[in-house]
Design a protein around this motif. Structure first.
Motif, PDB file in Angstrom:
ATOM      1  N   GLU A 176       0.641  -1.253  -0.079  1.00 28.64           N
ATOM      2  CA  GLU A 176       0.093   0.064  -0.006  1.00 28.64           C
ATOM      3  C   GLU A 176       0.944   1.177   0.113  1.00 28.64           C
ATOM      4  O   GLU A 176       0.231   2.482  -0.155  1.00 28.64           O
ATOM      5  CB  GLU A 176      -0.992   0.093   1.358  1.00 28.64           C
ATOM      6  CG  GLU A 176      -0.247   0.116   2.726  1.00 28.64           C
ATOM      7  CD  GLU A 176       0.375  -1.107   3.083  1.00 28.64           C
ATOM      8  OE1 GLU A 176       0.752  -1.212   4.104  1.00 28.64           O
ATOM      9  OE2 GLU A 176       0.115  -2.227   2.342  1.00 28.64           O
ATOM     10  N   GLU A 177       2.111   1.131   0.014  1.00 25.84           N
ATOM     11  CA  GLU A 177       3.013   2.189   0.149  1.00 25.84           C
ATOM     12  C   GLU A 177       2.837   2.959  -1.331  1.00 25.84           C
ATOM     13  O   GLU A 177       3.154   2.510  -2.494  1.00 25.84           O
ATOM     14  CB  GLU A 177       4.528   1.973   0.306  1.00 25.84           C
ATOM     15  CG  GLU A 177       5.410   3.076   0.330  1.00 25.84           C
ATOM     16  CD  GLU A 177       6.980   2.491   0.608  1.00 25.84           C
ATOM     17  OE1 GLU A 177       7.848   3.212   0.526  1.00 25.84           O
ATOM     18  OE2 GLU A 177       7.031   1.389   0.772  1.00 25.84           O
ATOM     19  N   GLU A 178       2.227   4.367  -1.222  1.00 29.59           N
ATOM     20  CA  GLU A 178       2.513   5.290  -2.284  1.00 29.59           C
ATOM     21  C   GLU A 178       3.850   6.233  -2.260  1.00 29.59           C
ATOM     22  O   GLU A 178       3.994   6.943  -3.328  1.00 29.59           O
ATOM     23  CB  GLU A 178       1.268   5.834  -2.303  1.00 29.59           C
ATOM     24  CG  GLU A 178       0.068   5.145  -2.424  1.00 29.59           C
ATOM     25  CD  GLU A 178      -1.345   5.807  -2.724  1.00 29.59           C
ATOM     26  OE1 GLU A 178      -1.385   7.017  -2.654  1.00 29.59           O
ATOM     27  OE2 GLU A 178      -2.351   5.215  -2.537  1.00 29.59           O
ATOM     28  N   GLU A 179       4.395   6.218  -1.286  1.00 33.81           N
ATOM     29  CA  GLU A 179       5.552   7.222  -1.323  1.00 33.81           C
ATOM     30  C   GLU A 179       6.667   7.087  -2.119  1.00 33.81           C
ATOM     31  O   GLU A 179       7.042   7.844  -2.805  1.00 33.81           O
ATOM     32  CB  GLU A 179       6.133   7.243   0.239  1.00 33.81           C
ATOM     33  CG  GLU A 179       6.919   8.246   0.729  1.00 33.81           C
ATOM     34  CD  GLU A 179       7.446   8.143   1.946  1.00 33.81           C
ATOM     35  OE1 GLU A 179       7.776   9.074   2.781  1.00 33.81           O
ATOM     36  OE2 GLU A 179       7.681   6.993   2.505  1.00 33.81           O
ATOM     37  N   HIS A 180       6.757   5.720  -2.416  1.00 30.11           N
ATOM     38  CA  HIS A 180       7.830   5.605  -3.278  1.00 30.11           C
ATOM     39  C   HIS A 180       7.253   4.832  -4.623  1.00 30.11           C
ATOM     40  O   HIS A 180       8.337   4.352  -5.407  1.00 30.11           O
ATOM     41  CB  HIS A 180       9.141   4.704  -2.777  1.00 30.11           C
ATOM     42  CG  HIS A 180       9.875   5.368  -1.640  1.00 30.11           C
ATOM     43  ND1 HIS A 180       9.583   4.780  -0.320  1.00 30.11           N
ATOM     44  CD2 HIS A 180      10.565   6.599  -1.744  1.00 30.11           C
ATOM     45  CE1 HIS A 180      10.604   5.825   0.418  1.00 30.11           C
ATOM     46  NE2 HIS A 180      10.967   6.648  -0.362  1.00 30.11           N
ATOM     47  N   SER A 181       6.233   5.021  -5.004  1.00 33.43           N
ATOM     48  CA  SER A 181       5.492   4.498  -6.248  1.00 33.43           C
ATOM     49  C   SER A 181       6.527   5.167  -7.582  1.00 33.43           C
ATOM     50  O   SER A 181       6.198   4.116  -8.416  1.00 33.43           O
ATOM     51  CB  SER A 181       4.052   4.742  -6.345  1.00 33.43           C
ATOM     52  OG  SER A 181       4.097   6.289  -6.241  1.00 33.43           O
ATOM     53  N   TYR A 182       6.629   6.027  -7.411  1.00 31.19           N
ATOM     54  CA  TYR A 182       7.334   6.634  -8.703  1.00 31.19           C
ATOM     55  C   TYR A 182       8.651   5.909  -9.023  1.00 31.19           C
ATOM     56  O   TYR A 182       9.330   6.002 -10.052  1.00 31.19           O
ATOM     57  CB  TYR A 182       7.817   8.141  -8.530  1.00 31.19           C
ATOM     58  CG  TYR A 182       8.683   8.352  -7.489  1.00 31.19           C
ATOM     59  CD1 TYR A 182      10.126   8.441  -7.677  1.00 31.19           C
ATOM     60  CD2 TYR A 182       8.397   8.740  -6.173  1.00 31.19           C
ATOM     61  CE1 TYR A 182      11.123   8.665  -6.687  1.00 31.19           C
ATOM     62  CE2 TYR A 182       9.321   8.811  -4.821  1.00 31.19           C
ATOM     63  CZ  TYR A 182      10.569   8.958  -5.425  1.00 31.19           C
ATOM     64  OH  TYR A 182      11.487   9.280  -4.391  1.00 31.19           O
ATOM     65  N   LEU A 183       9.302   5.237  -8.191  1.00 30.34           N
ATOM     66  CA  LEU A 183      10.225   4.444  -8.366  1.00 30.34           C
ATOM     67  C   LEU A 183      10.232   3.010  -9.181  1.00 30.34           C
ATOM     68  O   LEU A 183      11.277   2.499  -9.536  1.00 30.34           O
ATOM     69  CB  LEU A 183      11.092   3.833  -6.975  1.00 30.34           C
ATOM     70  CG  LEU A 183      11.726   4.995  -6.296  1.00 30.34           C
ATOM     71  CD1 LEU A 183      12.172   4.710  -4.844  1.00 30.34           C
ATOM     72  CD2 LEU A 183      12.860   5.533  -7.096  1.00 30.34           C
ATOM     73  N   ILE A 184       8.782   2.578  -9.032  1.00 33.21           N
ATOM     74  CA  ILE A 184       8.771   1.526  -9.901  1.00 33.21           C
ATOM     75  C   ILE A 184       8.903   1.643 -11.265  1.00 33.21           C
ATOM     76  O   ILE A 184      10.071   0.669 -11.901  1.00 33.21           O
ATOM     77  CB  ILE A 184       7.288   1.136  -9.896  1.00 33.21           C
ATOM     78  CG1 ILE A 184       6.702   0.768  -8.403  1.00 33.21           C
ATOM     79  CG2 ILE A 184       6.900  -0.235 -10.760  1.00 33.21           C
ATOM     80  CD1 ILE A 184       7.490  -0.318  -7.827  1.00 33.21           C
ATOM     81  N   PRO A 185       8.644   2.625 -12.110  1.00 34.57           N
ATOM     82  CA  PRO A 185       9.418   2.775 -13.486  1.00 34.57           C
ATOM     83  C   PRO A 185      10.605   3.050 -13.497  1.00 34.57           C
ATOM     84  O   PRO A 185      11.295   2.450 -14.332  1.00 34.57           O
ATOM     85  CB  PRO A 185       8.480   4.080 -14.135  1.00 34.57           C
ATOM     86  CG  PRO A 185       7.975   4.666 -12.880  1.00 34.57           C
ATOM     87  CD  PRO A 185       7.709   3.677 -11.651  1.00 34.57           C
ATOM     88  N   VAL A 186      11.211   3.689 -12.547  1.00 33.68           N
ATOM     89  CA  VAL A 186      12.853   3.945 -12.496  1.00 33.68           C
ATOM     90  C   VAL A 186      13.507   2.522 -12.594  1.00 33.68           C
ATOM     91  O   VAL A 186      14.397   2.329 -12.983  1.00 33.68           O
ATOM     92  CB  VAL A 186      13.303   4.726 -11.313  1.00 33.68           C
ATOM     93  CG1 VAL A 186      14.473   4.922 -11.239  1.00 33.68           C
ATOM     94  CG2 VAL A 186      12.332   6.094 -11.616  1.00 33.68           C
ATOM     95  N   VAL A 187      12.951   1.664 -11.584  1.00 33.00           N
ATOM     96  CA  VAL A 187      13.462   0.355 -11.359  1.00 33.00           C
ATOM     97  C   VAL A 187      13.106  -0.435 -12.621  1.00 33.00           C
ATOM     98  O   VAL A 187      14.326  -1.083 -13.166  1.00 33.00           O
ATOM     99  CB  VAL A 187      13.052  -0.569 -10.071  1.00 33.00           C
ATOM    100  CG1 VAL A 187      13.343  -1.642 -10.144  1.00 33.00           C
ATOM    101  CG2 VAL A 187      13.296   0.415  -8.912  1.00 33.00           C
ATOM    102  N   SER A 188      12.352  -0.245 -13.231  1.00 32.90           N
ATOM    103  CA  SER A 188      11.980  -1.055 -14.628  1.00 32.90           C
ATOM    104  C   SER A 188      13.054  -0.626 -15.602  1.00 32.90           C
ATOM    105  O   SER A 188      13.416  -1.449 -16.322  1.00 32.90           O
ATOM    106  CB  SER A 188      10.562  -0.837 -15.073  1.00 32.90           C
ATOM    107  OG  SER A 188       9.708  -1.072 -13.933  1.00 32.90           O
ATOM    108  N   ALA A 189      13.367   0.650 -15.551  1.00 30.81           N
ATOM    109  CA  ALA A 189      14.352   1.320 -16.451  1.00 30.81           C
ATOM    110  C   ALA A 189      15.808   0.790 -16.146  1.00 30.81           C
ATOM    111  O   ALA A 189      16.860   1.086 -17.179  1.00 30.81           O
ATOM    112  CB  ALA A 189      14.262   2.748 -16.648  1.00 30.81           C
ATOM    113  N   ALA A 190      15.959   0.369 -14.973  1.00 27.88           N
ATOM    114  CA  ALA A 190      17.532   0.171 -14.590  1.00 27.88           C
ATOM    115  C   ALA A 190      17.994  -0.857 -15.567  1.00 27.88           C
ATOM    116  O   ALA A 190      19.014  -1.021 -15.951  1.00 27.88           O
ATOM    117  CB  ALA A 190      17.585  -0.304 -13.343  1.00 27.88           C
TER     118      ALA A 190
END
Length: 411
Positions: free
Chosen positions: A311-325
């Motif tokens: 349920e954490e939304e604080e770092h949800s923006y990191l999902i696409p960043v991790v996907s691009a790594a």
């Protein structure tokens, strides 16, 4: 008799770049101290202590190498400074800056006062090679851990100031630039026709940047959930890399004790980026290393994805960043293959269809190196690393090491 090859040219542009490098190193030191002070002022003494500890450890290792190299250098190449003063400067962690200032003094003399004297140019090349190597050590022992800590703090606080963003971008560029400067220093041992061109410089710069960025991100994300786990991870991976380097039989320093220090520092570099330390073909070693780093970084990223609260939304923006790594890392590998397939000196020799006489008998690559009549004016440390990096065959390696002596005998 082999012809005498002039040392690399050192002109006003090179002097300006050396001065800029010295200024950047000074600024970086003050910035590190200022950032640590900011951590302490904002109520995070642990972060401040960790930042200063990384800075102190990196500086101590670099100063130790600088001192050991000075003690083993030919007397004619040592600064005309009392030994006790040199020792005091290194104990005060000022040895590297003293080297930089001394290089500027010699460089000024080469450019303006005695530009025609070849021995002075060789002396300047000798000094520049050591500074390049020390800068590489300092970068990976201090800047990359500091960069990981900075990214972790930004993610932890979920707040990034403009200065932090600029600092991160500058740090990434400095790491890649130090690698490029080191590689250019190695290339200076080759004949002029194998110098690093603008195109190959850009490719070399980019593939290092694209491989380092995902590694830093994976470590910062892992630290976000398990801060103390990073220390355990670093210790275990560093130990494995240290043993791997030791098994490859490095011969960089003058004695066994300092050689262990060199291997320990190389293991830290390998924790973040590829660094070749053994002679011969590097293909299999490179595949093993990059395969291990890819699996390790992927596991770190997956551990963060698994450990974060759904349920954490604080770092949800990191999902696409991790996907691009992962694509970023694969792009870096692709650029690295491009460099070694079309831009490496060995490839240039093969395209010309010419091989050294010595290499022809040993199946080597035939890369041509500079011949020196004054072996004492050749930086043997960087010369040895140039051997390892450009993957000479064993007969060619022996020819490379004994080339100066052979020319001297022929004269």
């Amino acid at each position: 008799m082999s012809p005498r090859t002039a040392p690399p040219r050192f002109g006003p542009l090179q002097l300006a770049l050396a001065a800029a490098g010295t200024a950047a190193a000074t600024l970086d030191l003050f910035m590190d101290g200022w950032v640590a002070a900011q951590y302490a002022r904002r109520g995070h003494p642990g972060w401040a202590a960790l930042s200063l500890a990384v800075l102190a450890a990196a500086s101590a290792a670099a100063q130790a190498c600088s001192w050991l190299w000075l003690r083993s250098d030919p007397p004619a190449l040592r600064p005309a400074v009392p030994v006790l003063l040199l020792a005091a400067l290194h104990l005060l962690q000022l040895g590297f800056f003293f080297r930089c200032l001394y290089a500027l003094k010699v460089g000024w003399r080469v450019c303006w006062a005695k530009a025609e004297e070849e021995d002075e140019r060789r002396h300047m090349a000798f000094i520049s090679h050591d500074i390049s190597m020390l800068r590489l050590f300092e970068t990976f022992l201090e800047n990359t851990p500091q960069l990981t800590l900075l990214l972790y703090i930004i993610l932890r606080t979920n707040k990034a100031e403009l200065s932090q963003g600029l600092g991160m971008g500058t740090a990434f560029l400095c790491v890649s630039w130090s690698l490029l400067d080191y590689h250019q220093s190695l290339r200076s041992f080759l004949q002029d026709k194998y110098e690093l061109s603008l195109g190959s410089s850009i490719i070399y710069f980019l593939w290092n940047l694209f491989l380092i960025c995902p590694r830093i991100l994976a470590l910062a994300l892992f630290a976000l959930l398990w801060p103390y786990g990073v220390a355990v991870h670093f210790s275990l991976v560093w130990l494995a890399l240290f043993l791997w380097v030791s098994l490859q039989g490095t011969d960089f320093m003058e004695s066994p004790g300092p050689e262990q220090l060199y291997r320990a520092m190389v293991a830290v570099i390998l924790y973040f980026s590829w660094f070749n330390v053994a002679r011969g073909r590097t293909l299999h070693r490179s595949i093993i290393y990059h395969g291990f780093m890819l699996v390790d970084s992927t596991l770190l990223g997956l551990a963060w994805l698994w450990g974060r609260a759904p349920e954490e939304e604080e770092h949800s923006y990191l999902i696409p960043v991790v996907s691009a790594a992962l694509p970023c890392y694969l792009l870096g590998l692709g650029l690295r293959v491009t460099y070694y397939k079309w831009l490496h000196p060995n490839v240039q020799v093969q395209q010309e269809g010419r091989y050294d006489e010595v290499d022809a008998s040993g199946g080597g690559d035939g890369v041509e190196f500079r011949s020196f009549l004054e072996p004492d004016l050749v930086n043997r440390r960087m010369q040895w690393l140039a051997q390892t990096h450009f993957s000479l065959s064993q007969p060619a390696q022996q020819h490379f090491l004994n080339g100066a002596a052979a020319v001297e005998s022929a004269v």
